[in-house]
Write an enzyme that holds these catalytic residues in place. Structure first.
Site, PDB file in Angstrom:
ATOM      1  N   ASP A   1       1.605 -14.293 -11.424  1.00 21.21           N
ATOM      2  CA  ASP A   1       2.870 -13.990 -11.012  1.00 21.21           C
ATOM      3  C   ASP A   1       3.531 -13.096 -12.216  1.00 21.21           C
ATOM      4  O   ASP A   1       3.424 -13.976 -13.410  1.00 21.21           O
ATOM      5  CB  ASP A   1       3.757 -15.092 -10.351  1.00 21.21           C
ATOM      6  CG  ASP A   1       4.825 -14.336  -9.317  1.00 21.21           C
ATOM      7  OD1 ASP A   1       4.520 -13.506  -8.662  1.00 21.21           O
ATOM      8  OD2 ASP A   1       5.970 -15.046  -9.500  1.00 21.21           O
TER       9      ASP A   1
ATOM     10  N   PHE B   1       0.845   1.225 -12.932  1.00 21.11           N
ATOM     11  CA  PHE B   1       1.441   0.848 -11.704  1.00 21.11           C
ATOM     12  C   PHE B   1       2.873   0.399 -11.862  1.00 21.11           C
ATOM     13  O   PHE B   1       3.113   0.216 -13.116  1.00 21.11           O
ATOM     14  CB  PHE B   1       0.371  -0.005 -10.780  1.00 21.11           C
ATOM     15  CG  PHE B   1       0.459  -1.274 -11.307  1.00 21.11           C
ATOM     16  CD1 PHE B   1      -0.494  -1.814 -12.325  1.00 21.11           C
ATOM     17  CD2 PHE B   1       1.144  -2.351 -10.761  1.00 21.11           C
ATOM     18  CE1 PHE B   1      -0.594  -3.147 -12.742  1.00 21.11           C
ATOM     19  CE2 PHE B   1       1.117  -3.797 -11.145  1.00 21.11           C
ATOM     20  CZ  PHE B   1       0.161  -3.878 -12.216  1.00 21.11           C
ATOM     21  N   GLY B   2       3.354  -0.182 -10.788  1.00 22.69           N
ATOM     22  CA  GLY B   2       4.758  -0.796 -10.833  1.00 22.69           C
ATOM     23  C   GLY B   2       5.739  -0.092 -11.797  1.00 22.69           C
ATOM     24  O   GLY B   2       5.943   1.184 -11.679  1.00 22.69           O
ATOM     25  N   TYR B   3       6.130  -0.557 -12.749  1.00 25.62           N
ATOM     26  CA  TYR B   3       7.150  -0.239 -13.570  1.00 25.62           C
ATOM     27  C   TYR B   3       6.815   0.368 -14.899  1.00 25.62           C
ATOM     28  O   TYR B   3       7.609   0.856 -15.747  1.00 25.62           O
ATOM     29  CB  TYR B   3       8.272  -1.204 -13.981  1.00 25.62           C
ATOM     30  CG  TYR B   3       8.981  -2.195 -12.786  1.00 25.62           C
ATOM     31  CD1 TYR B   3      10.225  -1.554 -12.508  1.00 25.62           C
ATOM     32  CD2 TYR B   3       8.531  -3.279 -12.189  1.00 25.62           C
ATOM     33  CE1 TYR B   3      10.821  -1.973 -11.408  1.00 25.62           C
ATOM     34  CE2 TYR B   3       8.998  -3.843 -11.201  1.00 25.62           C
ATOM     35  CZ  TYR B   3      10.277  -3.298 -10.659  1.00 25.62           C
ATOM     36  OH  TYR B   3      10.932  -3.835  -9.683  1.00 25.62           O
TER      37      TYR B   3
ATOM     38  N   HIS C   1      -5.415  -2.622  -9.517  1.00 25.30           N
ATOM     39  CA  HIS C   1      -5.276  -2.560 -10.999  1.00 25.30           C
ATOM     40  C   HIS C   1      -5.396  -3.785 -11.640  1.00 25.30           C
ATOM     41  O   HIS C   1      -5.948  -3.787 -12.800  1.00 25.30           O
ATOM     42  CB  HIS C   1      -3.756  -1.967 -10.977  1.00 25.30           C
ATOM     43  CG  HIS C   1      -3.747  -0.670 -10.457  1.00 25.30           C
ATOM     44  ND1 HIS C   1      -4.006   0.550 -10.849  1.00 25.30           N
ATOM     45  CD2 HIS C   1      -3.045  -0.403  -9.074  1.00 25.30           C
ATOM     46  CE1 HIS C   1      -3.646   1.452  -9.992  1.00 25.30           C
ATOM     47  NE2 HIS C   1      -3.242   1.110  -8.951  1.00 25.30           N
ATOM     48  N   LYS C   2      -4.813  -4.778 -11.092  1.00 28.68           N
ATOM     49  CA  LYS C   2      -4.719  -6.102 -11.838  1.00 28.68           C
ATOM     50  C   LYS C   2      -6.187  -6.622 -11.922  1.00 28.68           C
ATOM     51  O   LYS C   2      -6.507  -6.916 -12.790  1.00 28.68           O
ATOM     52  CB  LYS C   2      -3.901  -7.008 -10.891  1.00 28.68           C
ATOM     53  CG  LYS C   2      -2.571  -6.734 -11.303  1.00 28.68           C
ATOM     54  CD  LYS C   2      -1.504  -7.764 -11.014  1.00 28.68           C
ATOM     55  CE  LYS C   2      -1.773  -8.539  -9.823  1.00 28.68           C
ATOM     56  NZ  LYS C   2      -0.699  -9.396  -9.376  1.00 28.68           N
TER      57      LYS C   2
ATOM     58  N   HIS D   1       1.813  -8.303 -21.072  1.00 25.95           N
ATOM     59  CA  HIS D   1       1.852  -9.627 -20.596  1.00 25.95           C
ATOM     60  C   HIS D   1       0.570 -10.277 -20.096  1.00 25.95           C
ATOM     61  O   HIS D   1       0.136 -11.396 -20.082  1.00 25.95           O
ATOM     62  CB  HIS D   1       3.193  -9.510 -19.577  1.00 25.95           C
ATOM     63  CG  HIS D   1       2.949  -8.200 -18.767  1.00 25.95           C
ATOM     64  ND1 HIS D   1       2.991  -7.091 -19.252  1.00 25.95           N
ATOM     65  CD2 HIS D   1       2.813  -8.001 -17.329  1.00 25.95           C
ATOM     66  CE1 HIS D   1       2.763  -6.350 -18.242  1.00 25.95           C
ATOM     67  NE2 HIS D   1       2.907  -7.022 -17.017  1.00 25.95           N
ATOM     68  N   ARG D   2       0.157  -9.474 -19.126  1.00 27.17           N
ATOM     69  CA  ARG D   2      -1.082 -10.042 -18.228  1.00 27.17           C
ATOM     70  C   ARG D   2      -2.250 -10.027 -19.081  1.00 27.17           C
ATOM     71  O   ARG D   2      -3.079 -10.949 -19.039  1.00 27.17           O
ATOM     72  CB  ARG D   2      -1.301  -9.150 -16.989  1.00 27.17           C
ATOM     73  CG  ARG D   2      -2.313  -9.929 -16.040  1.00 27.17           C
ATOM     74  CD  ARG D   2      -2.377  -9.049 -14.493  1.00 27.17           C
ATOM     75  NE  ARG D   2      -1.805  -7.676 -14.797  1.00 27.17           N
ATOM     76  CZ  ARG D   2      -0.774  -7.111 -14.537  1.00 27.17           C
ATOM     77  NH1 ARG D   2       0.189  -7.709 -14.246  1.00 27.17           N
ATOM     78  NH2 ARG D   2      -0.458  -5.912 -14.864  1.00 27.17           N
TER      79      ARG D   2
ATOM     80  N   LYS E   1      -3.228  -0.807 -23.179  1.00 30.15           N
ATOM     81  CA  LYS E   1      -2.287  -1.645 -22.473  1.00 30.15           C
ATOM     82  C   LYS E   1      -2.665  -3.188 -22.630  1.00 30.15           C
ATOM     83  O   LYS E   1      -1.851  -3.956 -22.546  1.00 30.15           O
ATOM     84  CB  LYS E   1      -1.947  -1.132 -21.005  1.00 30.15           C
ATOM     85  CG  LYS E   1      -0.734  -1.797 -20.317  1.00 30.15           C
ATOM     86  CD  LYS E   1      -0.848  -1.536 -18.925  1.00 30.15           C
ATOM     87  CE  LYS E   1      -0.044  -2.545 -18.061  1.00 30.15           C
ATOM     88  NZ  LYS E   1      -0.044  -2.295 -16.476  1.00 30.15           N
TER      89      LYS E   1
HETATM   90  P1  IMP Z   1       3.014  -9.529  -9.441  1.00 28.14           P
HETATM   91  O1  IMP Z   1       3.581 -10.727  -9.504  1.00 28.14           O
HETATM   92  O2  IMP Z   1       1.734  -9.388 -10.617  1.00 28.14           O
HETATM   93  O3  IMP Z   1       2.591  -8.943  -8.029  1.00 28.14           O
HETATM   94  O4  IMP Z   1       3.995  -8.306 -10.159  1.00 28.14           O
HETATM   95  C1  IMP Z   1       5.089  -8.305  -9.294  1.00 28.14           C
HETATM   96  C2  IMP Z   1       5.793  -6.953  -9.646  1.00 28.14           C
HETATM   97  O5  IMP Z   1       5.968  -6.686 -10.827  1.00 28.14           O
HETATM   98  C3  IMP Z   1       4.691  -5.868  -9.079  1.00 28.14           C
HETATM   99  O6  IMP Z   1       4.923  -5.450  -7.850  1.00 28.14           O
HETATM  100  C4  IMP Z   1       5.217  -4.638 -10.047  1.00 28.14           C
HETATM  101  O7  IMP Z   1       5.983  -3.747  -9.476  1.00 28.14           O
HETATM  102  C5  IMP Z   1       5.594  -5.494 -11.382  1.00 28.14           C
HETATM  103  N1  IMP Z   1       4.682  -5.416 -12.359  1.00 28.14           N
HETATM  104  C6  IMP Z   1       3.633  -6.550 -12.447  1.00 28.14           C
HETATM  105  N2  IMP Z   1       2.722  -6.105 -13.286  1.00 28.14           N
HETATM  106  C7  IMP Z   1       3.217  -5.029 -13.812  1.00 28.14           C
HETATM  107  C8  IMP Z   1       2.423  -4.137 -14.897  1.00 28.14           C
HETATM  108  O8  IMP Z   1       1.571  -4.423 -15.617  1.00 28.14           O
HETATM  109  N3  IMP Z   1       3.249  -3.109 -14.928  1.00 28.14           N
HETATM  110  C9  IMP Z   1       4.195  -2.617 -14.402  1.00 28.14           C
HETATM  111  N4  IMP Z   1       4.735  -3.403 -13.579  1.00 28.14           N
HETATM  112  C10 IMP Z   1       4.205  -4.348 -13.278  1.00 28.14           C
END
Ligand code: IMP
Length: 199
Positions: free
Chosen positions: A76, A156-158, A19-20, A184-185, A179
């Site tokens: 991160d 994904f995630g939250y 996804h990222k 953020h990303r 999105k």
């Molecule tokens: P990471 O550092 O990008 O791996 O993010 C850590 C955790 O934050 C992930 O396992 C997700 O649960 C959550 N996360 C990161 N980016 C997103 C996003 O864009 N949407 C929702 N949850 C996210």
């Protein structure tokens, strides 16, 4: 910057999260080819030992650079919820336990916020880039609130419980492009792209 710098450039993104990869590849366009950890046959777990997003991103990028001497970046991300004193923060991935699922994490957050009025939250990303041996950092954040139930099935995630300010839908109800523009990303990776383009 001449366009030749950018053309056919390969950059390792220290992740296997498709996804990222998709999100950032989408922002980069076709001139930079992102390689995942799998693409460079790296199958270890990269440690994340620190208490800040910046240090964790740096640690991940250095881990790959030290082994492959290849241009690379790592990100991160943390979800910081005001009424939980900034949790889950750097523990966002493993909030409900070491091998928990996205659903487990969401359930835990919803339980902790049960009956809580202040649902203010922020997603934050730090990207650490190592280019020709030098380190650079890029940050992005988005303000929003935590919904009381899941909304949407995308992302994904939250994503299903995060509603960015100014929208009446969750991240999980948005398309990738929508999105990416405000996330953020998306914002951190835009800074990364602008930096590369203006070199
Ligand atoms: P990471 O550092 O990008 O791996 O993010 C850590 C955790 O934050 C992930 O396992 C997700 O649960 C959550 N996360 C990161 N980016 C997103 C996003 O864009 N949407 C929702 N949850 C996210």
């Amino acid at each position: 910057m001449s366009s030749s710098f950018f053309e056919n450039m390969e950059l390792v993104f220290a992740t296997n999260n498709k996804h990222k990869l998709e999100e950032i590849q989408n922002s980069l366009g076709s001139k930079v080819k992102l390689l995942s950890l799998k693409d460079i046959s790296f199958f270890e777990e990269i440690p994340e030992d620190f208490e800040t997003l910046k240090e964790n991103a740096q640690q991940k990028a250095r881990y790959i650079f030290d082994r492959y001497k290849i241009n690379c970046f790592a990100d991160d991300t943390g979800l910081e919820i005001e009424s939980l004193n900034g949790a889950p923060g750097v523990y966002s991935a493993r909030y409900a336990g070491l091998s928990c699922s996205f659903e487990d994490n969401i359930r835990k957050v919803l339980k902790e916020l049960d009956g809580v009025k202040n649902r203010v939250a922020q997603f934050k990303t730090v990207i650490a880039l190592i280019l020709d041996g030098k380190e650079y950092f890029f940050e992005g954040s988005v303000d929003g609130e935590i919904l009381t139930t899941n909304k949407g099935v995308g992302g994904f995630g939250y994503d299903p419980i995060f509603k960015p300010n100014g929208f009446d839908k969750s991240f999980a109800e948005m398309g990738l492009d929508e999105k990416n523009k405000i996330s953020h990303r998306g914002l951190a990776s835009k800074k990364l792209v602008d930096f590369l383009l203006n070199r």
